[in-house]
Scaffold this motif. Structure first.
Motif, PDB file in Angstrom:
ATOM      1  N   ILE A  12      26.780  73.005  31.993  1.00 28.37           N
ATOM      2  CA  ILE A  12      26.508  74.441  31.866  1.00 28.37           C
ATOM      3  C   ILE A  12      27.679  75.148  31.192  1.00 28.37           C
ATOM      4  CG2 ILE A  12      25.801  76.556  33.066  1.00 28.37           C
ATOM      5  CD1 ILE A  12      24.766  74.763  35.341  1.00 28.37           C
ATOM      6  N   ASP A  33      39.688  72.191  31.901  1.00 30.45           N
ATOM      7  CA  ASP A  33      38.824  71.187  32.536  1.00 30.45           C
ATOM      8  C   ASP A  33      39.637  69.929  32.869  1.00 30.45           C
ATOM      9  OD1 ASP A  33      35.414  70.685  32.294  1.00 30.45           O
ATOM     10  OD2 ASP A  33      36.738  68.992  32.786  1.00 30.45           O
ATOM     11  N   THR A  85      29.492  68.020  41.306  1.00 31.73           N
ATOM     12  CA  THR A  85      28.140  68.591  41.354  1.00 31.73           C
ATOM     13  C   THR A  85      27.033  67.615  41.762  1.00 31.73           C
ATOM     14  OG1 THR A  85      27.803  68.092  39.018  1.00 31.73           O
ATOM     15  CG2 THR A  85      28.665  70.274  39.550  1.00 31.73           C
ATOM     16  N   TYR A 153      27.732  68.654  49.319  1.00 31.62           N
ATOM     17  CA  TYR A 153      27.941  69.370  48.048  1.00 31.62           C
ATOM     18  C   TYR A 153      27.758  70.868  48.259  1.00 31.62           C
ATOM     19  CZ  TYR A 153      26.208  71.657  43.792  1.00 31.62           C
ATOM     20  OH  TYR A 153      25.977  72.554  42.778  1.00 31.62           O
ATOM     21  N   LYS A 157      30.379  74.090  48.169  1.00 26.92           N
ATOM     22  CA  LYS A 157      30.170  75.256  47.295  1.00 26.92           C
ATOM     23  C   LYS A 157      30.178  76.543  48.147  1.00 26.92           C
ATOM     24  CE  LYS A 157      29.273  75.571  43.458  1.00 26.92           C
ATOM     25  NZ  LYS A 157      30.170  75.708  42.272  1.00 26.92           N
TER      26      LYS A 157
HETATM   27  N1  LIG Z   1      23.356  71.825  37.123  1.00 29.23           N
HETATM   28  C1  LIG Z   1      22.631  72.688  37.824  1.00 29.23           C
HETATM   29  O1  LIG Z   1      21.404  72.600  37.855  1.00 29.23           O
HETATM   30  C2  LIG Z   1      23.303  73.824  38.580  1.00 29.23           C
HETATM   31  C3  LIG Z   1      22.501  74.790  39.205  1.00 29.23           C
HETATM   32  C4  LIG Z   1      23.125  75.872  39.861  1.00 29.23           C
HETATM   33  C5  LIG Z   1      24.509  75.950  39.899  1.00 29.23           C
HETATM   34  N2  LIG Z   1      25.260  74.991  39.291  1.00 29.23           N
HETATM   35  C6  LIG Z   1      26.734  75.140  39.337  1.00 29.23           C
HETATM   36  O2  LIG Z   1      27.175  75.305  37.996  1.00 29.23           O
HETATM   37  C7  LIG Z   1      28.463  74.720  37.827  1.00 29.23           C
HETATM   38  C8  LIG Z   1      28.445  73.775  36.653  1.00 29.23           C
HETATM   39  O3  LIG Z   1      27.486  72.740  36.897  1.00 29.23           O
HETATM   40  P1  LIG Z   1      27.249  71.571  35.827  1.00 29.23           P
HETATM   41  O4  LIG Z   1      25.914  71.014  36.097  1.00 29.23           O
HETATM   42  O5  LIG Z   1      27.605  72.048  34.488  1.00 29.23           O
HETATM   43  O6  LIG Z   1      28.346  70.520  36.316  1.00 29.23           O
HETATM   44  P2  LIG Z   1      28.945  69.254  35.561  1.00 29.23           P
HETATM   45  O7  LIG Z   1      29.124  68.222  36.638  1.00 29.23           O
HETATM   46  O8  LIG Z   1      28.170  68.917  34.350  1.00 29.23           O
HETATM   47  O9  LIG Z   1      30.375  69.780  35.057  1.00 29.23           O
HETATM   48  C9  LIG Z   1      31.434  70.041  35.940  1.00 29.23           C
HETATM   49  C10 LIG Z   1      32.701  70.163  35.089  1.00 29.23           C
HETATM   50  O10 LIG Z   1      33.791  70.500  35.955  1.00 29.23           O
HETATM   51  C11 LIG Z   1      34.913  69.682  35.636  1.00 29.23           C
HETATM   52  N3  LIG Z   1      35.723  69.546  36.849  1.00 29.23           N
HETATM   53  C12 LIG Z   1      35.408  68.897  37.995  1.00 29.23           C
HETATM   54  N4  LIG Z   1      36.402  69.009  38.878  1.00 29.23           N
HETATM   55  C13 LIG Z   1      37.363  69.769  38.297  1.00 29.23           C
HETATM   56  C14 LIG Z   1      38.631  70.260  38.718  1.00 29.23           C
HETATM   57  N5  LIG Z   1      39.110  69.966  39.934  1.00 29.23           N
HETATM   58  N6  LIG Z   1      39.356  71.023  37.876  1.00 29.23           N
HETATM   59  C15 LIG Z   1      38.889  71.318  36.602  1.00 29.23           C
HETATM   60  N7  LIG Z   1      37.700  70.863  36.154  1.00 29.23           N
HETATM   61  C16 LIG Z   1      36.947  70.097  36.988  1.00 29.23           C
HETATM   62  C17 LIG Z   1      34.301  68.367  35.147  1.00 29.23           C
HETATM   63  O11 LIG Z   1      35.234  67.612  34.358  1.00 29.23           O
HETATM   64  C18 LIG Z   1      33.099  68.863  34.364  1.00 29.23           C
HETATM   65  O12 LIG Z   1      33.444  69.134  33.037  1.00 29.23           O
HETATM   66  C19 LIG Z   1      28.800  74.050  39.154  1.00 29.23           C
HETATM   67  O13 LIG Z   1      29.655  74.877  39.882  1.00 29.23           O
HETATM   68  C20 LIG Z   1      27.469  73.921  39.870  1.00 29.23           C
HETATM   69  O14 LIG Z   1      27.624  73.992  41.264  1.00 29.23           O
HETATM   70  C21 LIG Z   1      24.696  73.926  38.635  1.00 29.23           C
END
Ligand SMILES: NC(=O)c1ccc[n+]([C@@H]2O[C@H](COP(=O)([O-])OP(=O)(O)OC[C@H]3O[C@@H](n4cnc5c(N)ncnc54)[C@H](O)[C@@H]3O)[C@@H](O)[C@H]2O)c1
Length: 351
Positions: A12, A33, A85, A153, A157
């Motif tokens: 995202i 990141d 995530t 998880y 959050k």
């Molecule tokens: N994917 C979904 O459907 C969804 C839905 C609602 C909310 N969200 C929220 O949106 C956000 C992004 O989700 P996503 O699906 O893109 O996740 P993702 O797993 O694709 O990406 C997470 C990113 O965070 C980075 N990361 C992890 N730990 C880290 C740290 N300690 N310091 C710095 N960077 C770090 C990773 O390297 C990665 O680039 C999350 O907070 C998730 O809870 C996701």
């Protein structure tokens, strides 16, 4: 706006960076990141040389580094996508990393935001913090639904969200928290349902559906999530929570059948696997509050098939991205399964 995007190499976050740089010629973005297994710089390779963009490898639990980066780049606004995530990993592989990043990491960002007098901080959270709804229940999650997470998880959050509330009340930190539903679109790591199923089908494999396949999720296109976050960065009220969703509830089986239809395959490609422990039955988000600010999804329920079709097309057309990420996933899964097998466990599937 000089924007710090934490976790911008993930699914995202990278879509959001593309969205912002395209829409605002005079904004700059620093992508901060840690590059965990889910972080992928290929997601942002097309903006890597843009003078308005910079990448910094860093961990959100490292307050000194966050502070240094904010000062060095004169950051005015912050948005946080950085998180562990994957729900199955939080169940089978232990929850420590989840608590560190999703709770402690958010608290560290809040401290850095406070130290640097940031104008606005948007913490991107999830509808999963609300727990689950019953299939037969016609209610949806609203912003006043009690926080009652069922999985590690989601609990981690929720910990981050609680910190945001506490820092707003105690320290007047200008933070907005968002609770979005399930996203789909380009650049998603193939451990999540839609890319995982698309990739497997394109490779001639079967797709594993958990339990009876009737678990319901509320799906939103990632570009619609990005446009909602853009609005909240500008107009979200500090201290408030906003739900984000496109009113698009679908069972996992509906999604599977639609993907099969788009790719032109039959139900014989489905196999049923043992259900995930504590598998939440239904999520559904009431997004009335953000709609009152003027936000509207480009892909509401009636346009879902278009959004999914475009997503499948994107994965089909971006073959080198797909191959690289699929190989990375295979390596990552092998080492994760090896770690699990030492404690006599195995993770069946991925959604
Ligand atoms: N994917 C979904 O459907 C969804 C839905 C609602 C909310 N969200 C929220 O949106 C956000 C992004 O989700 P996503 O699906 O893109 O996740 P993702 O797993 O694709 O990406 C997470 C990113 O965070 C980075 N990361 C992890 N730990 C880290 C740290 N300690 N310091 C710095 N960077 C770090 C990773 O390297 C990665 O680039 C999350 O907070 C998730 O809870 C996701």
């Amino acid at each position: 706006m000089k924007l710090l995007v934490c976790g911008g190499a993930g699914f995202i976050g990278s879509n959001f960076i593309h969205y912002i740089l395209k829409k605002y010629p005079d904004y700059s973005v620093v992508n901060y990141d840690k590059l965990t297994y889910a972080g992928n710089l290929e997601n942002v390779v097309d903006v890597a040389k843009d003078p308005r963009y910079a990448f910094v490898e860093g961990d959100i639990t490292d307050l000194d580094h966050l502070d240094e980066v904010m000062k060095k780049h004169g950051i005015t606004h912050v948005i946080n996508f950085a998180a562990e995530t994957h729900v199955d990993r939080s169940i089978h592989g232990g929850a420590k990393e989840f608590v560190l990043t999703n709770t402690l990491g958010v608290q560290m960002i809040l401290d850095a935001v406070r130290l640097n007098k940031i104008v606005k901080f948007v913490n991107v959270s999830t509808d999963e913090v609300y727990g689950a709804l019953a299939l037969e229940d016609d209610r949806k999650f609203t912003e006043s639904t009690p926080i009652l997470p069922n999985m590690p998880y989601a609990a981690a959050k929720a910990g981050g969200d609680m910190m945001c509330n506490a820092y707003f009340v105690t320290h007047k930190v200008p933070v907005v928290v968002t609770h979005c539903s399930n996203n789909y679109g380009p650049y998603q790591f193939p451990e999540k349902l839609i890319p995982f199923f698309v990739f497997k089908l394109l490779k001639g494999e079967k797709v594993p559906v958990y339990g009876d396949g009737l678990n319901v999720r509320d799906w939103i296109h990632v570009t619609d999530h990005a446009s909602a976050l853009d609005l909240l960065l500008h107009e979200g009220v500090a201290g408030e929570i906003y739900n984000i969703g496109a009113d698009n509830e679908r069972s996992n089986m509906d999604i599977t059948k639609l993907i099969l239809k788009i790719i032109g395959l039959g139900d014989d490609r489905i196999e049923y696997v043992t259900d995930r422990p504590g598998h939440d039955r239904r999520y559904a988000v009431d997004a009335t509050k953000i709609m009152k600010l003027g936000w509207k999804p480009m892909y509401p329920r009636e346009k879902f098939e278009d959004g999914l079709r475009e997503t499948v097309k994107w994965y089909k057309e971006n073959t080198s991205w797909v191959e690289n990420i699929w190989n990375k996933k295979k390596k990552e899964m092998n080492s994760f399964q090896t770690k699990l097998s030492r404690s006599g466990k195995r993770m069946e599937s991925a959604t």
